[in-house]
Design an enzyme around this catalytic site. Structure first.
Site, mmCIF file in Angstrom:
data_model
loop_
_atom_site.group_PDB
_atom_site.id
_atom_site.type_symbol
_atom_site.label_atom_id
_atom_site.label_comp_id
_atom_site.label_asym_id
_atom_site.label_seq_id
_atom_site.Cartn_x
_atom_site.Cartn_y
_atom_site.Cartn_z
ATOM 1 N N LYS A 121 -55.248 35.499 -49.167
ATOM 2 C CA LYS A 121 -54.575 36.165 -48.043
ATOM 3 C C LYS A 121 -55.593 36.772 -47.087
ATOM 4 C CE LYS A 121 -53.319 40.325 -47.823
ATOM 5 N NZ LYS A 121 -52.787 41.695 -48.066
ATOM 6 N N ASP A 139 -48.439 38.057 -46.712
ATOM 7 C CA ASP A 139 -48.355 39.351 -47.376
ATOM 8 C C ASP A 139 -46.901 39.612 -47.735
ATOM 9 O OD1 ASP A 139 -47.115 39.943 -44.983
ATOM 10 O OD2 ASP A 139 -48.406 41.644 -44.491
#
Length: 225
Positions: A121, A139
């Site tokens: 991420k 997220d």
């Protein structure tokens, strides 16, 4: 509405209403962004932005950060969630930047994930924000919003969500679509009580159709005289 039509509606809406969406983290260069994103894990951008100025002033370069100690850095990080781990990650990240990457932040996902504290991420955030690469960082906001609207179907992991989003988002929009979904989740499609009454995505949203629209009481008929 098909899934492809849903994507088209959502992208058209955001293109019109928030064409210049960008990260809310405050930074001046890739090194500062990397520090901020590492600190932002399970923490608000607002809190990170309150914390990073002192870090950047004391440690303006990867070299200076790599030479510090845990005890020196920790007081500047302690207001952030998981400060012990993040303090260690920042120092380890800086050491690797200096030793392996000549003090420069690499701009490939494969290289970035080698750094302590950097997962997929974070790597996707850095490459998309700094270099507009078509990488989708997933997220909690992106994961939730994508599923609620119906952009993803039975995507049970961030990686599955990432793959499904990349199937139907044009490559040239991926870097900004990441921010569209995050900001929408942060301010409109919030976790506990989504603000459907102010959401412009209602015509395309599966959650709204199922959980909200179908439960609005029908207007009562007036009694005839």
């Amino acid at each position: 509405m098909t899934r492809k039509e849903r994507f088209q509606f959502v992208l058209a809406y955001f293109s019109e209403h928030n064409p210049d969406a960008e990260t809310e983290l405050i930074y001046d260069n890739p090194y500062q962004l990397l520090v901020a994103v590492i600190l932002s894990a399970q923490c608000t951008d607002k809190r990170v932005n309150m914390t990073t100025p002192a870090i950047f002033e004391r440690f303006p370069t990867p070299q200076s950060l790599s030479e510090t100690t845990f005890d020196e850095l920790f007081p500047l990080v302690k207001s952030i969630s998981y400060p012990n781990n993040k303090t260690k990650h920042l120092i380890g990240m800086a050491k690797m930047l200096v030793e392996k990457f000549h003090g420069e932040v690499p701009l490939t996902v494969e290289e970035l994930v080698e750094l302590p504290g950097v997962g997929r991420k974070t790597a996707n955030v850095i490459t998309s924000v700094v270099d507009n690469q078509p990488n989708m960082a997933v997220d909690t906001h992106v994961f939730r919003v994508s599923a609620r609207i119906g952009l993803t179907v039975n995507a049970r992991t961030p990686l599955a969500t990432e793959k499904q989003l990349l199937e139907l988002i044009p490559r040239d929009l991926v870097h900004v679509a990441h921010h569209w979904l995050i900001l929408h989740g942060r301010y409109v499609c919030v976790a506990r009580t989504p603000r459907c009454e102010v959401c412009g995505l209602r015509p395309a949203c599966k959650y709204y159709k199922k959980e909200v629209e179908g439960k609005i009481p029908a207007p009562k008929k007036k009694d005839r005289a």
